[in-house]
Each structure stands twice: as C-alpha cells, then as structure tokens.
Write a protein that holds these residues in place. Structure first.
Motif, PDB file in Angstrom:
ATOM      1  N   MET A  14      43.135  24.895  30.251  1.00 45.65           N
ATOM      2  CA  MET A  14      43.066  26.245  30.500  1.00 45.65           C
ATOM      3  C   MET A  14      43.719  26.171  31.997  1.00 45.65           C
ATOM      4  O   MET A  14      44.642  27.234  32.549  1.00 45.65           O
ATOM      5  CB  MET A  14      42.260  27.244  30.701  1.00 45.65           C
ATOM      6  CG  MET A  14      41.662  27.136  29.319  1.00 45.65           C
ATOM      7  SD  MET A  14      42.860  28.040  27.418  1.00 45.65           S
ATOM      8  CE  MET A  14      43.654  29.965  28.704  1.00 45.65           C
ATOM      9  N   ALA A  15      43.276  25.522  32.481  1.00 47.56           N
ATOM     10  CA  ALA A  15      44.051  25.118  34.391  1.00 47.56           C
ATOM     11  C   ALA A  15      45.198  25.383  34.372  1.00 47.56           C
ATOM     12  O   ALA A  15      46.078  25.861  34.805  1.00 47.56           O
ATOM     13  CB  ALA A  15      43.041  24.102  35.699  1.00 47.56           C
ATOM     14  N   ILE A  82      39.537  37.098  30.749  1.00 46.17           N
ATOM     15  CA  ILE A  82      39.033  36.425  32.390  1.00 46.17           C
ATOM     16  C   ILE A  82      40.836  35.507  32.002  1.00 46.17           C
ATOM     17  O   ILE A  82      40.322  35.288  33.290  1.00 46.17           O
ATOM     18  CB  ILE A  82      37.862  35.540  31.634  1.00 46.17           C
ATOM     19  CG1 ILE A  82      37.782  34.441  33.173  1.00 46.17           C
ATOM     20  CG2 ILE A  82      38.332  34.080  30.729  1.00 46.17           C
ATOM     21  CD1 ILE A  82      37.285  35.804  34.385  1.00 46.17           C
ATOM     22  N   ALA A  83      41.080  34.449  31.481  1.00 48.51           N
ATOM     23  CA  ALA A  83      42.295  34.416  31.744  1.00 48.51           C
ATOM     24  C   ALA A  83      43.441  35.522  31.908  1.00 48.51           C
ATOM     25  O   ALA A  83      44.071  34.717  33.241  1.00 48.51           O
ATOM     26  CB  ALA A  83      42.835  33.734  30.074  1.00 48.51           C
ATOM     27  N   GLN A  84      43.623  36.203  31.574  1.00 48.05           N
ATOM     28  CA  GLN A  84      44.606  37.680  32.285  1.00 48.05           C
ATOM     29  C   GLN A  84      44.148  37.653  34.197  1.00 48.05           C
ATOM     30  O   GLN A  84      45.264  37.392  35.200  1.00 48.05           O
ATOM     31  CB  GLN A  84      44.362  38.422  31.683  1.00 48.05           C
ATOM     32  CG  GLN A  84      45.652  39.762  32.148  1.00 48.05           C
ATOM     33  CD  GLN A  84      45.423  41.253  31.589  1.00 48.05           C
ATOM     34  OE1 GLN A  84      44.936  41.252  30.645  1.00 48.05           O
ATOM     35  NE2 GLN A  84      46.654  41.899  31.704  1.00 48.05           N
ATOM     36  N   VAL A  85      42.827  37.188  34.093  1.00 47.75           N
ATOM     37  CA  VAL A  85      42.347  37.884  35.514  1.00 47.75           C
ATOM     38  C   VAL A  85      42.796  36.381  36.424  1.00 47.75           C
ATOM     39  O   VAL A  85      42.934  36.918  37.147  1.00 47.75           O
ATOM     40  CB  VAL A  85      40.635  38.318  35.815  1.00 47.75           C
ATOM     41  CG1 VAL A  85      40.014  38.351  36.866  1.00 47.75           C
ATOM     42  CG2 VAL A  85      40.228  39.663  35.420  1.00 47.75           C
ATOM     43  N   ILE A  87      44.556  33.862  35.541  1.00 47.73           N
ATOM     44  CA  ILE A  87      47.234  33.870  35.733  1.00 47.73           C
ATOM     45  C   ILE A  87      47.073  34.930  37.073  1.00 47.73           C
ATOM     46  O   ILE A  87      47.638  34.295  38.179  1.00 47.73           O
ATOM     47  CB  ILE A  87      47.327  34.518  34.877  1.00 47.73           C
ATOM     48  CG1 ILE A  87      47.023  33.466  33.548  1.00 47.73           C
ATOM     49  CG2 ILE A  87      49.059  34.826  34.590  1.00 47.73           C
ATOM     50  CD1 ILE A  87      47.598  33.589  32.328  1.00 47.73           C
ATOM     51  N   ALA A  88      46.343  35.955  37.210  1.00 50.09           N
ATOM     52  CA  ALA A  88      46.947  37.085  38.187  1.00 50.09           C
ATOM     53  C   ALA A  88      46.636  36.735  39.583  1.00 50.09           C
ATOM     54  O   ALA A  88      46.536  36.722  40.890  1.00 50.09           O
ATOM     55  CB  ALA A  88      46.380  38.693  37.876  1.00 50.09           C
ATOM     56  N   ARG A  89      45.589  36.025  39.636  1.00 46.90           N
ATOM     57  CA  ARG A  89      44.914  35.575  40.696  1.00 46.90           C
ATOM     58  C   ARG A  89      45.574  33.999  41.458  1.00 46.90           C
ATOM     59  O   ARG A  89      46.264  33.877  42.479  1.00 46.90           O
ATOM     60  CB  ARG A  89      43.142  35.208  40.667  1.00 46.90           C
ATOM     61  CG  ARG A  89      42.318  35.992  40.565  1.00 46.90           C
ATOM     62  CD  ARG A  89      41.472  35.896  40.795  1.00 46.90           C
ATOM     63  NE  ARG A  89      41.155  34.852  41.854  1.00 46.90           N
ATOM     64  CZ  ARG A  89      39.607  34.869  42.283  1.00 46.90           C
ATOM     65  NH1 ARG A  89      38.525  34.507  41.589  1.00 46.90           N
ATOM     66  NH2 ARG A  89      38.983  34.035  43.619  1.00 46.90           N
ATOM     67  N   GLN A  90      46.293  33.163  40.606  1.00 49.97           N
ATOM     68  CA  GLN A  90      46.996  32.433  40.418  1.00 49.97           C
ATOM     69  C   GLN A  90      48.152  32.914  41.251  1.00 49.97           C
ATOM     70  O   GLN A  90      48.728  32.142  41.927  1.00 49.97           O
ATOM     71  CB  GLN A  90      47.100  31.513  38.923  1.00 49.97           C
ATOM     72  CG  GLN A  90      46.106  30.446  39.154  1.00 49.97           C
ATOM     73  CD  GLN A  90      45.545  29.314  39.624  1.00 49.97           C
ATOM     74  OE1 GLN A  90      46.270  28.757  40.704  1.00 49.97           O
ATOM     75  NE2 GLN A  90      44.546  29.440  40.316  1.00 49.97           N
ATOM     76  N   GLU A  91      48.918  34.003  41.239  1.00 56.04           N
ATOM     77  CA  GLU A  91      50.073  34.521  41.121  1.00 56.04           C
ATOM     78  C   GLU A  91      49.877  34.576  42.037  1.00 56.04           C
ATOM     79  O   GLU A  91      50.895  34.787  42.998  1.00 56.04           O
ATOM     80  CB  GLU A  91      50.709  35.375  39.628  1.00 56.04           C
ATOM     81  CG  GLU A  91      51.151  34.827  38.327  1.00 56.04           C
ATOM     82  CD  GLU A  91      51.707  35.977  38.040  1.00 56.04           C
ATOM     83  OE1 GLU A  91      50.926  37.326  37.783  1.00 56.04           O
ATOM     84  OE2 GLU A  91      51.468  36.068  36.519  1.00 56.04           O
TER      85      GLU A  91
END
Length: 118
Positions: A14-15, A82-85, A87-91
């Motif tokens: 996932m990471a 949670i994946a969407q959240v 990904i947004a944090r990574q972006e």
C-alpha cells in the motif's frame, strides 16, 4: 530496482502504491502546468516567471488544503477510504517538498549571481 524483500506485506504494498500514485499525480500536474502555460515570446520574462511561481505556490496551497479537508472529513466519519486520505497527504508532502527544493535552488542561484557582481 527491486524493493521486494522477505516479509514484504500488505502495508508495504500500500505504501508503494501510494508513492506511485503521488508521483503520477505530481507528474500529471507538472505536465498540465507546462501545457497550460503557452510560450509567448513577447511577454516580459520577469512577469512570466513571477506569475508561474505564484501559480505554483497556489497549487501547493490547494493540494495542502485538500489534504487537510480530507483528513478532517475522515476524522468526522464522512470519508471512509483511508487510502484516499493517505494519498492526499502524500501529495501534499511531495508538493511541499518540491516547493522547498525550488526555493533552495532559486536562493542558491540568487547568491551565485550576487557573488558575480563583485
């Protein structure tokens, strides 16, 4: 480059997925920004540079705001992915890091130019 190792689990996958998606998004944003900015030879370079830099900072701010909104929505229970959240944090992190690196390069170039004048 093979990053797989014994004990490589779902969180690791996932990471890697999040990293790949964030890089893809960052590249897409760069591509769309370069296409959206038509090259006009008659435009003043300083004004074009300042406008481009301002636009880039606004995009970074927008990505960070979206990340914050998704995080708050997740905490309220409005968003369940949670994946969407993440990904947004990574972006947001990548956008901030790119802005920071750009600032560092601009500062270094400015210092080099100032040393030439003497």
């Amino acid at each position: 480059m093979n990053t797989l190792r014994p004990g490589f689990g779902v969180p690791d996958i996932m990471a890697l997925r999040a990293e790949a998606l964030s890089r893809q998004t960052a590249l897409r944003e760069v591509r769309s920004a370069s296409v959206a900015q038509p090259r006009d030879a008659s435009a003043a370079p300083a004004a074009g540079f300042a406008a481009t830099l301002d636009n880039a900072m606004q995009q970074v701010s927008a990505v960070q705001n979206r990340s914050s909104e998704l995080q708050v929505a997740y905490e309220r229970g409005e968003v369940t992915d949670i994946a969407q959240v993440m990904i947004a944090r990574q972006e947001a992190g990548i956008a901030f890091e790119a802005a920071l690196q750009t600032r560092n390069k601009l500062l270094s170039a400015y210092q080099d130019i100032m040393r030439m004048g003497g």
